[in-house]
Design a protein around this motif. Structure first.
Motif, PDB file in Angstrom:
ATOM      1  N   GLN A   1       5.473   0.725 -15.669  1.00  7.27           N
ATOM      2  CA  GLN A   1       4.947   0.715 -14.311  1.00  7.27           C
ATOM      3  C   GLN A   1       5.350   1.973 -13.548  1.00  7.27           C
ATOM      4  O   GLN A   1       6.462   2.491 -13.726  1.00  7.27           O
ATOM      5  N   SER A   2       4.418   2.426 -12.694  1.00  6.69           N
ATOM      6  CA  SER A   2       4.710   3.503 -11.765  1.00  6.69           C
ATOM      7  C   SER A   2       4.331   3.054 -10.366  1.00  6.69           C
ATOM      8  O   SER A   2       3.681   2.018 -10.174  1.00  6.69           O
ATOM      9  N   LEU A   3       4.712   3.836  -9.381  1.00  6.95           N
ATOM     10  CA  LEU A   3       4.490   3.493  -7.984  1.00  6.95           C
ATOM     11  C   LEU A   3       4.000   4.723  -7.241  1.00  6.95           C
ATOM     12  O   LEU A   3       4.433   5.851  -7.516  1.00  6.95           O
ATOM     13  N   ILE A   4       3.092   4.520  -6.290  1.00  4.52           N
ATOM     14  CA  ILE A   4       2.579   5.611  -5.471  1.00  4.52           C
ATOM     15  C   ILE A   4       3.128   5.483  -4.057  1.00  4.52           C
ATOM     16  O   ILE A   4       3.130   4.386  -3.474  1.00  4.52           O
ATOM     17  N   ALA A   5       3.602   6.593  -3.508  1.00  6.83           N
ATOM     18  CA  ALA A   5       4.022   6.668  -2.104  1.00  6.83           C
ATOM     19  C   ALA A   5       3.233   7.797  -1.442  1.00  6.83           C
ATOM     20  O   ALA A   5       2.997   8.836  -2.055  1.00  6.83           O
ATOM     21  N   ARG A   6       2.817   7.578  -0.203  1.00  2.00           N
ATOM     22  CA  ARG A   6       2.138   8.631   0.560  1.00  2.00           C
ATOM     23  C   ARG A   6       2.825   8.784   1.905  1.00  2.00           C
ATOM     24  O   ARG A   6       3.068   7.793   2.603  1.00  2.00           O
ATOM     25  N   ARG A   7       3.116  10.030   2.263  1.00  2.00           N
ATOM     26  CA  ARG A   7       3.759  10.317   3.536  1.00  2.00           C
ATOM     27  C   ARG A   7       2.977  11.394   4.282  1.00  2.00           C
ATOM     28  O   ARG A   7       2.412  12.294   3.651  1.00  2.00           O
TER      29      ARG A   7
ATOM     30  N   ARG B   1       0.829  -1.196   0.000  1.00  4.30           N
ATOM     31  CA  ARG B   1       0.000   0.000   0.000  1.00  4.30           C
ATOM     32  C   ARG B   1       0.871   1.257   0.000  1.00  4.30           C
ATOM     33  O   ARG B   1       1.957   1.276   0.585  1.00  4.30           O
ATOM     34  N   PRO B   2       0.380   2.335  -0.630  1.00  2.05           N
ATOM     35  CA  PRO B   2       1.172   3.567  -0.734  1.00  2.05           C
ATOM     36  C   PRO B   2       1.607   4.137   0.605  1.00  2.05           C
ATOM     37  O   PRO B   2       2.683   4.722   0.711  1.00  2.05           O
ATOM     38  N   GLU B   3       0.792   3.986   1.654  1.00  5.31           N
ATOM     39  CA  GLU B   3       1.154   4.566   2.939  1.00  5.31           C
ATOM     40  C   GLU B   3       2.320   3.857   3.621  1.00  5.31           C
ATOM     41  O   GLU B   3       2.890   4.368   4.589  1.00  5.31           O
ATOM     42  N   PHE B   4       2.680   2.669   3.108  1.00  6.20           N
ATOM     43  CA  PHE B   4       3.811   1.941   3.664  1.00  6.20           C
ATOM     44  C   PHE B   4       5.113   2.219   2.918  1.00  6.20           C
ATOM     45  O   PHE B   4       6.160   1.677   3.277  1.00  6.20           O
TER      46      PHE B   4
END
Length: 394
Positions: free
Chosen positions: A345-351, A300-303
Protein backbone atom coordinates in the motif's frame (compact mmCIF):
# COMPACT_ATOMS: atom_id res chain seq x y z
CA UNK A 1 -34.51 32.67 -14.75
CA UNK A 2 -36.98 29.80 -14.99
CA UNK A 3 -37.74 28.02 -18.20
CA UNK A 4 -41.28 29.40 -18.17
CA UNK A 5 -40.06 33.00 -17.95
CA UNK A 6 -37.59 32.30 -20.77
CA UNK A 7 -40.38 31.07 -23.05
CA UNK A 8 -42.47 34.13 -22.19
CA UNK A 9 -39.56 36.49 -22.85
CA UNK A 10 -38.75 34.91 -26.21
CA UNK A 11 -42.23 34.42 -27.59
CA UNK A 12 -44.23 37.15 -25.87
CA UNK A 13 -46.85 34.59 -24.81
CA UNK A 14 -47.83 33.33 -21.40
CA UNK A 15 -45.92 30.28 -20.15
CA UNK A 16 -47.42 26.87 -20.66
CA UNK A 17 -49.40 25.78 -17.58
CA UNK A 18 -48.42 22.88 -15.38
CA UNK A 19 -49.70 19.64 -16.85
CA UNK A 20 -52.47 17.54 -15.40
CA UNK A 21 -49.83 15.29 -13.92
CA UNK A 22 -48.49 18.24 -11.95
CA UNK A 23 -45.25 18.21 -13.94
CA UNK A 24 -44.04 21.60 -15.14
CA UNK A 25 -42.78 22.15 -18.71
CA UNK A 26 -39.21 20.89 -18.90
CA UNK A 27 -39.61 18.30 -16.14
CA UNK A 28 -38.19 14.86 -16.98
CA UNK A 29 -39.55 11.83 -15.14
CA UNK A 30 -37.88 8.43 -15.52
CA UNK A 31 -40.25 5.95 -13.88
CA UNK A 32 -38.84 2.48 -13.05
CA UNK A 33 -37.20 2.16 -16.45
CA UNK A 34 -35.37 -1.00 -17.50
CA UNK A 35 -33.37 -1.57 -20.67
CA UNK A 36 -31.84 -4.90 -21.65
CA UNK A 37 -29.57 -5.96 -24.46
CA UNK A 38 -29.87 -9.72 -24.64
CA UNK A 39 -28.87 -11.13 -21.27
CA UNK A 40 -27.26 -7.84 -20.20
CA UNK A 41 -29.23 -5.25 -18.23
CA UNK A 42 -27.99 -1.75 -19.08
CA UNK A 43 -30.55 0.14 -16.99
CA UNK A 44 -32.18 -1.62 -14.05
CA UNK A 45 -35.46 -0.25 -12.71
CA UNK A 46 -34.17 3.34 -12.76
CA UNK A 47 -36.33 6.12 -11.30
CA UNK A 48 -35.33 9.77 -11.44
CA UNK A 49 -37.16 13.09 -11.52
CA UNK A 50 -35.31 16.01 -13.12
CA UNK A 51 -36.88 19.33 -12.23
CA UNK A 52 -37.66 21.99 -14.84
CA UNK A 53 -34.68 24.28 -15.38
CA UNK A 54 -32.28 21.98 -13.54
CA UNK A 55 -28.74 21.14 -14.64
CA UNK A 56 -28.24 17.49 -13.74
CA UNK A 57 -25.32 15.24 -14.59
CA UNK A 58 -25.39 11.48 -15.00
CA UNK A 59 -21.91 10.48 -13.84
CA UNK A 60 -20.26 7.09 -13.89
CA UNK A 61 -17.75 4.79 -15.59
CA UNK A 62 -18.26 3.16 -18.96
CA UNK A 63 -21.04 0.59 -18.88
CA UNK A 64 -22.94 2.08 -15.92
CA UNK A 65 -26.03 2.93 -18.02
CA UNK A 66 -25.77 6.71 -18.22
CA UNK A 67 -25.63 7.01 -22.03
CA UNK A 68 -28.38 4.41 -22.47
CA UNK A 69 -30.57 6.48 -20.15
CA UNK A 70 -29.91 9.61 -22.20
CA UNK A 71 -30.63 7.79 -25.47
CA UNK A 72 -33.97 6.61 -24.10
CA UNK A 73 -34.94 10.19 -23.22
CA UNK A 74 -33.89 11.26 -26.71
CA UNK A 75 -35.85 8.44 -28.36
CA UNK A 76 -32.92 6.59 -29.91
CA UNK A 77 -33.68 3.61 -27.64
CA UNK A 78 -36.98 2.35 -26.22
CA UNK A 79 -37.23 1.03 -22.64
CA UNK A 80 -38.23 -2.57 -22.09
CA UNK A 81 -40.20 -1.56 -18.98
CA UNK A 82 -41.26 1.63 -17.25
CA UNK A 83 -42.14 5.07 -18.55
CA UNK A 84 -40.34 8.28 -19.52
CA UNK A 85 -42.17 11.60 -19.45
CA UNK A 86 -41.14 15.10 -20.50
CA UNK A 87 -43.38 18.00 -19.45
CA UNK A 88 -45.95 15.46 -18.26
CA UNK A 89 -46.16 13.68 -21.64
CA UNK A 90 -45.20 10.03 -21.97
CA UNK A 91 -42.59 9.49 -24.65
CA UNK A 92 -43.18 5.78 -25.15
CA UNK A 93 -43.44 5.16 -28.87
CA UNK A 94 -42.83 8.83 -29.74
CA UNK A 95 -40.13 9.20 -32.44
CA UNK A 96 -37.10 11.42 -31.65
CA UNK A 97 -38.15 14.21 -34.00
CA UNK A 98 -41.47 14.61 -32.20
CA UNK A 99 -39.96 14.95 -28.73
CA UNK A 100 -39.44 18.37 -27.17
CA UNK A 101 -35.76 17.58 -26.60
CA UNK A 102 -32.53 18.11 -28.52
CA UNK A 103 -29.24 16.26 -28.17
CA UNK A 104 -25.65 17.46 -28.44
CA UNK A 105 -23.12 14.68 -28.96
CA UNK A 106 -19.36 14.45 -28.56
CA UNK A 107 -19.15 14.16 -32.35
CA UNK A 108 -20.49 17.48 -33.57
CA UNK A 109 -21.82 16.03 -36.89
CA UNK A 110 -21.80 19.38 -38.67
CA UNK A 111 -22.36 19.42 -42.43
CA UNK A 112 -18.96 20.37 -43.87
CA UNK A 113 -20.39 21.85 -47.10
CA UNK A 114 -22.72 24.20 -45.22
CA UNK A 115 -21.87 27.46 -43.48
CA UNK A 116 -22.32 27.86 -39.74
CA UNK A 117 -25.62 29.68 -40.27
CA UNK A 118 -26.86 26.99 -42.67
CA UNK A 119 -25.97 24.25 -40.19
CA UNK A 120 -27.93 26.00 -37.45
CA UNK A 121 -30.89 26.65 -39.75
CA UNK A 122 -31.11 23.10 -41.11
CA UNK A 123 -33.50 21.70 -38.52
CA UNK A 124 -35.87 24.62 -38.84
CA UNK A 125 -35.86 24.26 -42.61
CA UNK A 126 -36.84 20.61 -42.29
CA UNK A 127 -39.80 21.72 -40.18
CA UNK A 128 -40.79 24.21 -42.92
CA UNK A 129 -40.46 27.14 -40.54
CA UNK A 130 -41.06 30.51 -42.32
CA UNK A 131 -37.84 32.01 -43.69
CA UNK A 132 -38.19 35.25 -41.75
CA UNK A 133 -38.53 33.32 -38.49
CA UNK A 134 -35.59 31.07 -39.38
CA UNK A 135 -33.39 34.11 -39.93
CA UNK A 136 -34.28 35.66 -36.56
CA UNK A 137 -33.96 32.42 -34.62
CA UNK A 138 -30.60 31.55 -36.18
CA UNK A 139 -29.25 34.97 -35.24
CA UNK A 140 -30.54 34.54 -31.68
CA UNK A 141 -29.01 31.06 -31.38
CA UNK A 142 -25.65 32.20 -32.74
CA UNK A 143 -25.68 35.12 -30.31
CA UNK A 144 -26.30 32.75 -27.41
CA UNK A 145 -23.35 30.62 -28.52
CA UNK A 146 -21.21 33.72 -29.22
CA UNK A 147 -20.78 32.64 -32.86
CA UNK A 148 -22.60 35.30 -34.91
CA UNK A 149 -19.30 36.62 -36.26
CA UNK A 150 -18.58 33.17 -37.73
CA UNK A 151 -21.94 32.70 -39.45
CA UNK A 152 -20.48 32.52 -42.97
CA UNK A 153 -17.58 30.19 -42.17
CA UNK A 154 -17.51 26.47 -42.90
CA UNK A 155 -17.00 24.00 -40.01
CA UNK A 156 -13.49 23.14 -41.26
CA UNK A 157 -12.52 26.76 -40.68
CA UNK A 158 -13.40 26.55 -36.98
CA UNK A 159 -11.57 25.31 -33.91
CA UNK A 160 -12.94 22.43 -31.84
CA UNK A 161 -14.44 24.79 -29.29
CA UNK A 162 -16.09 26.86 -32.01
CA UNK A 163 -17.56 23.75 -33.62
CA UNK A 164 -18.93 22.76 -30.22
CA UNK A 165 -20.64 26.15 -29.94
CA UNK A 166 -22.20 25.68 -33.38
CA UNK A 167 -23.54 22.28 -32.29
CA UNK A 168 -25.06 23.97 -29.22
CA UNK A 169 -26.60 26.71 -31.34
CA UNK A 170 -28.09 24.10 -33.69
CA UNK A 171 -29.74 22.42 -30.71
CA UNK A 172 -30.89 25.63 -29.04
CA UNK A 173 -32.42 27.11 -32.20
CA UNK A 174 -35.33 24.67 -31.79
CA UNK A 175 -35.99 26.06 -28.30
CA UNK A 176 -36.37 22.64 -26.68
CA UNK A 177 -37.71 22.16 -23.17
CA UNK A 178 -34.83 19.77 -22.47
CA UNK A 179 -31.28 19.75 -23.82
CA UNK A 180 -29.43 16.43 -23.66
CA UNK A 181 -25.63 16.51 -23.76
CA UNK A 182 -23.74 13.26 -24.30
CA UNK A 183 -20.11 13.92 -23.27
CA UNK A 184 -20.01 16.97 -25.55
CA UNK A 185 -16.65 18.22 -24.25
CA UNK A 186 -14.75 14.94 -24.51
CA UNK A 187 -12.97 15.85 -27.75
CA UNK A 188 -11.61 19.17 -26.46
CA UNK A 189 -8.23 19.77 -24.84
CA UNK A 190 -8.14 20.42 -21.10
CA UNK A 191 -8.00 24.21 -21.12
CA UNK A 192 -10.75 24.58 -23.70
CA UNK A 193 -12.85 21.98 -21.93
CA UNK A 194 -12.64 23.97 -18.68
CA UNK A 195 -13.60 27.17 -20.49
CA UNK A 196 -16.59 25.46 -22.11
CA UNK A 197 -17.72 24.14 -18.73
CA UNK A 198 -18.09 27.69 -17.48
CA UNK A 199 -19.83 28.80 -20.67
CA UNK A 200 -22.29 25.90 -20.58
CA UNK A 201 -23.28 26.62 -17.01
CA UNK A 202 -23.69 30.34 -17.69
CA UNK A 203 -25.76 29.57 -20.79
CA UNK A 204 -28.01 27.16 -18.93
CA UNK A 205 -28.51 29.66 -16.09
CA UNK A 206 -29.43 32.34 -18.61
CA UNK A 207 -31.91 30.22 -20.57
CA UNK A 208 -33.45 28.23 -17.75
CA UNK A 209 -33.66 25.16 -19.99
CA UNK A 210 -33.39 21.73 -18.39
CA UNK A 211 -29.92 20.30 -19.08
CA UNK A 212 -29.20 16.57 -18.76
CA UNK A 213 -25.46 16.09 -19.04
CA UNK A 214 -23.77 12.69 -19.40
CA UNK A 215 -20.11 12.41 -18.46
CA UNK A 216 -17.50 10.14 -16.93
CA UNK A 217 -15.47 13.22 -15.92
CA UNK A 218 -16.09 14.05 -12.27
CA UNK A 219 -14.62 17.55 -12.68
CA UNK A 220 -17.23 18.42 -15.31
CA UNK A 221 -20.05 17.16 -13.13
CA UNK A 222 -18.84 18.89 -9.97
CA UNK A 223 -18.27 22.25 -11.64
CA UNK A 224 -21.57 22.56 -13.50
CA UNK A 225 -24.35 20.52 -11.92
CA UNK A 226 -27.19 21.45 -9.62
CA UNK A 227 -27.35 17.73 -8.80
CA UNK A 228 -25.30 14.72 -9.74
CA UNK A 229 -26.62 11.18 -10.21
CA UNK A 230 -23.77 8.73 -9.62
CA UNK A 231 -24.62 5.61 -11.61
CA UNK A 232 -23.52 2.05 -11.04
CA UNK A 233 -24.69 -1.07 -12.88
CA UNK A 234 -27.76 0.63 -14.33
CA UNK A 235 -28.90 2.18 -11.05
CA UNK A 236 -28.34 5.41 -9.15
CA UNK A 237 -25.90 4.95 -6.27
CA UNK A 238 -26.32 8.51 -4.99
CA UNK A 239 -28.26 11.59 -6.10
CA UNK A 240 -27.23 14.86 -4.49
CA UNK A 241 -25.57 18.23 -5.03
CA UNK A 242 -21.82 18.45 -5.60
CA UNK A 243 -20.96 19.37 -2.00
CA UNK A 244 -22.86 16.38 -0.62
CA UNK A 245 -21.49 13.91 -3.14
CA UNK A 246 -17.92 15.02 -2.46
CA UNK A 247 -18.03 15.48 1.32
CA UNK A 248 -20.64 12.88 2.30
CA UNK A 249 -20.57 10.05 -0.26
CA UNK A 250 -23.21 7.39 0.32
CA UNK A 251 -20.85 4.48 -0.33
CA UNK A 252 -17.23 3.59 -0.94
CA UNK A 253 -18.08 3.37 -4.64
CA UNK A 254 -19.12 7.03 -4.70
CA UNK A 255 -16.22 8.07 -2.47
CA UNK A 256 -13.79 6.38 -4.86
CA UNK A 257 -15.32 7.68 -8.07
CA UNK A 258 -15.67 11.32 -7.05
CA UNK A 259 -12.28 12.78 -6.24
CA UNK A 260 -9.49 10.57 -4.96
CA UNK A 261 -9.22 8.58 -1.75
CA UNK A 262 -6.64 6.79 0.32
CA UNK A 263 -8.30 3.55 1.44
CA UNK A 264 -7.31 1.46 4.46
CA UNK A 265 -8.80 -2.01 4.86
CA UNK A 266 -8.95 -3.90 8.11
CA UNK A 267 -11.01 -4.97 11.12
CA UNK A 268 -13.43 -2.51 12.67
CA UNK A 269 -12.21 -1.46 16.12
CA UNK A 270 -12.89 1.02 18.93
CA UNK A 271 -16.63 0.35 19.08
CA UNK A 272 -17.15 0.97 15.39
CA UNK A 273 -15.22 4.22 15.10
CA UNK A 274 -11.95 2.95 13.60
CA UNK A 275 -10.42 0.53 11.11
CA UNK A 276 -7.30 -1.31 12.21
CA UNK A 277 -5.34 -1.70 8.96
CA UNK A 278 -1.92 -3.24 8.44
CA UNK A 279 -0.26 0.19 8.32
CA UNK A 280 -2.32 2.43 10.60
CA UNK A 281 -5.16 2.48 13.07
CA UNK A 282 -7.49 4.86 11.25
CA UNK A 283 -9.98 6.58 13.55
CA UNK A 284 -13.14 8.35 12.44
CA UNK A 285 -15.01 11.07 14.31
CA UNK A 286 -17.93 8.86 15.34
CA UNK A 287 -18.98 5.19 15.37
CA UNK A 288 -20.26 4.07 11.98
CA UNK A 289 -19.58 0.35 11.73
CA UNK A 290 -20.03 -2.84 13.73
CA UNK A 291 -16.96 -3.72 15.75
CA UNK A 292 -15.24 -6.94 14.71
CA UNK A 293 -16.48 -6.83 11.12
CA UNK A 294 -14.33 -5.99 8.10
CA UNK A 295 -14.24 -2.27 7.33
CA UNK A 296 -12.87 0.33 4.99
CA UNK A 297 -11.57 3.76 6.02
CA UNK A 298 -11.01 6.54 3.49
CA UNK A 299 -9.25 9.91 3.65
CA UNK A 300 -8.76 12.34 0.77
CA UNK A 301 -5.20 13.40 -0.12
CA UNK A 302 -5.88 17.08 0.57
CA UNK A 303 -6.62 16.26 4.21
CA UNK A 304 -3.28 14.50 4.75
CA UNK A 305 -0.36 16.47 6.24
CA UNK A 306 3.20 15.27 5.65
CA UNK A 307 6.54 16.04 7.32
CA UNK A 308 9.99 14.58 7.61
CA UNK A 309 9.80 11.80 10.18
CA UNK A 310 12.90 12.92 12.07
CA UNK A 311 11.55 16.40 12.79
CA UNK A 312 7.83 15.77 12.98
CA UNK A 313 5.96 15.66 16.24
CA UNK A 314 2.94 13.53 15.40
CA UNK A 315 2.49 12.15 18.89
CA UNK A 316 -0.69 14.16 19.44
CA UNK A 317 -2.25 13.36 16.07
CA UNK A 318 -5.35 11.15 16.03
CA UNK A 319 -4.24 9.40 12.84
CA UNK A 320 -0.66 8.83 11.73
CA UNK A 321 1.17 6.62 9.27
CA UNK A 322 4.92 6.38 8.65
CA UNK A 323 6.59 5.48 5.39
CA UNK A 324 9.11 6.38 2.71
CA UNK A 325 8.60 9.14 0.15
CA UNK A 326 8.75 7.59 -3.33
CA UNK A 327 7.42 10.43 -5.48
CA UNK A 328 6.94 14.22 -5.55
CA UNK A 329 4.81 15.98 -8.20
CA UNK A 330 4.24 19.69 -8.76
CA UNK A 331 0.56 20.24 -9.63
CA UNK A 332 0.68 24.02 -9.80
CA UNK A 333 -1.25 25.24 -6.80
CA UNK A 334 -0.50 22.04 -4.88
CA UNK A 335 2.35 19.62 -4.29
CA UNK A 336 1.59 15.91 -4.35
CA UNK A 337 3.55 13.36 -2.36
CA UNK A 338 3.44 9.59 -2.85
CA UNK A 339 4.41 7.66 0.26
CA UNK A 340 5.06 3.93 0.45
CA UNK A 341 3.62 2.57 3.70
CA UNK A 342 4.52 -1.03 2.96
CA UNK A 343 4.89 -3.50 0.14
CA UNK A 344 1.12 -3.61 -0.38
CA UNK A 345 0.00 0.00 0.00
CA UNK A 346 0.95 3.60 -0.67
CA UNK A 347 -0.63 6.89 0.36
CA UNK A 348 -1.09 10.23 -1.40
CA UNK A 349 -0.80 13.58 0.38
CA UNK A 350 -1.42 16.97 -1.24
CA UNK A 351 -0.42 20.29 0.28
CA UNK A 352 -0.82 23.88 -1.00
CA UNK A 353 2.41 24.87 -2.73
CA UNK A 354 3.24 27.89 -0.50
CA UNK A 355 3.21 25.76 2.65
CA UNK A 356 4.36 22.42 1.23
CA UNK A 357 7.35 20.91 3.07
CA UNK A 358 10.65 20.53 1.25
CA UNK A 359 11.08 16.78 0.99
CA UNK A 360 13.08 14.50 -1.30
CA UNK A 361 12.48 11.02 -2.64
CA UNK A 362 13.84 8.51 -0.15
CA UNK A 363 13.04 10.59 2.94
CA UNK A 364 11.40 8.92 5.90
CA UNK A 365 8.11 10.77 6.47
CA UNK A 366 5.12 10.79 8.77
CA UNK A 367 1.61 11.52 7.52
CA UNK A 368 -1.24 12.64 9.75
CA UNK A 369 -4.89 13.62 9.43
CA UNK A 370 -7.89 14.47 11.57
CA UNK A 371 -10.61 12.03 12.55
CA UNK A 372 -13.20 14.40 11.04
CA UNK A 373 -11.62 13.81 7.62
CA UNK A 374 -12.13 10.03 7.75
CA UNK A 375 -15.02 8.22 6.07
CA UNK A 376 -15.90 4.71 7.25
CA UNK A 377 -17.59 2.09 5.08
CA UNK A 378 -18.39 -1.62 5.39
CA UNK A 379 -15.92 -3.88 3.62
CA UNK A 380 -18.55 -5.26 1.25
CA UNK A 381 -18.08 -2.01 -0.66
CA UNK A 382 -14.34 -2.55 -0.91
CA UNK A 383 -14.44 -4.64 -4.06
CA UNK A 384 -15.86 -1.74 -6.04
CA UNK A 385 -13.80 0.99 -4.42
CA UNK A 386 -11.47 2.59 -6.92
CA UNK A 387 -9.52 4.74 -4.46
CA UNK A 388 -5.78 4.80 -4.27
CA UNK A 389 -4.27 1.62 -2.95
CA UNK A 390 -0.93 1.15 -4.66
CA UNK A 391 0.03 -2.21 -6.12
CA UNK A 392 2.76 -4.16 -4.39
CA UNK A 393 6.19 -2.61 -4.84
CA UNK A 394 9.52 -4.40 -5.15
Amino acid sequence: MTQASTIEAESGTAPEPVTSRGEAPGTVVIDTVTKRYGDSTAVDGLSLTIEAGEFISLLGPSGCGKTTTLRMIAGFEEPDAGDIRVSGRSLLGVPPYRRDVNTVFQAYALFPHMSVAENVAYGLQQKRTPKSEIRDRVVDALDLAQMRGFADRKPTQLSGGQQQRVALARALVNRPSVLLLDEPLGALDRQLREEMQLELKLLQSRLGITFVFVTHDQGEALSMSDRIAIMRSGRIEQLADADTVYARPASAYVAAFVGQQNFFRGAVAERGAAVDSAHALVRGASPALQEGTAGLAAVRPEFVSIDADASADASGAVNTARGTLIGVSHLGETMQYLVRLGDDQSLIARRPSPEAPQLAVGDAVVCSWRAESVLLFPADDAASAGGYVAPPTA
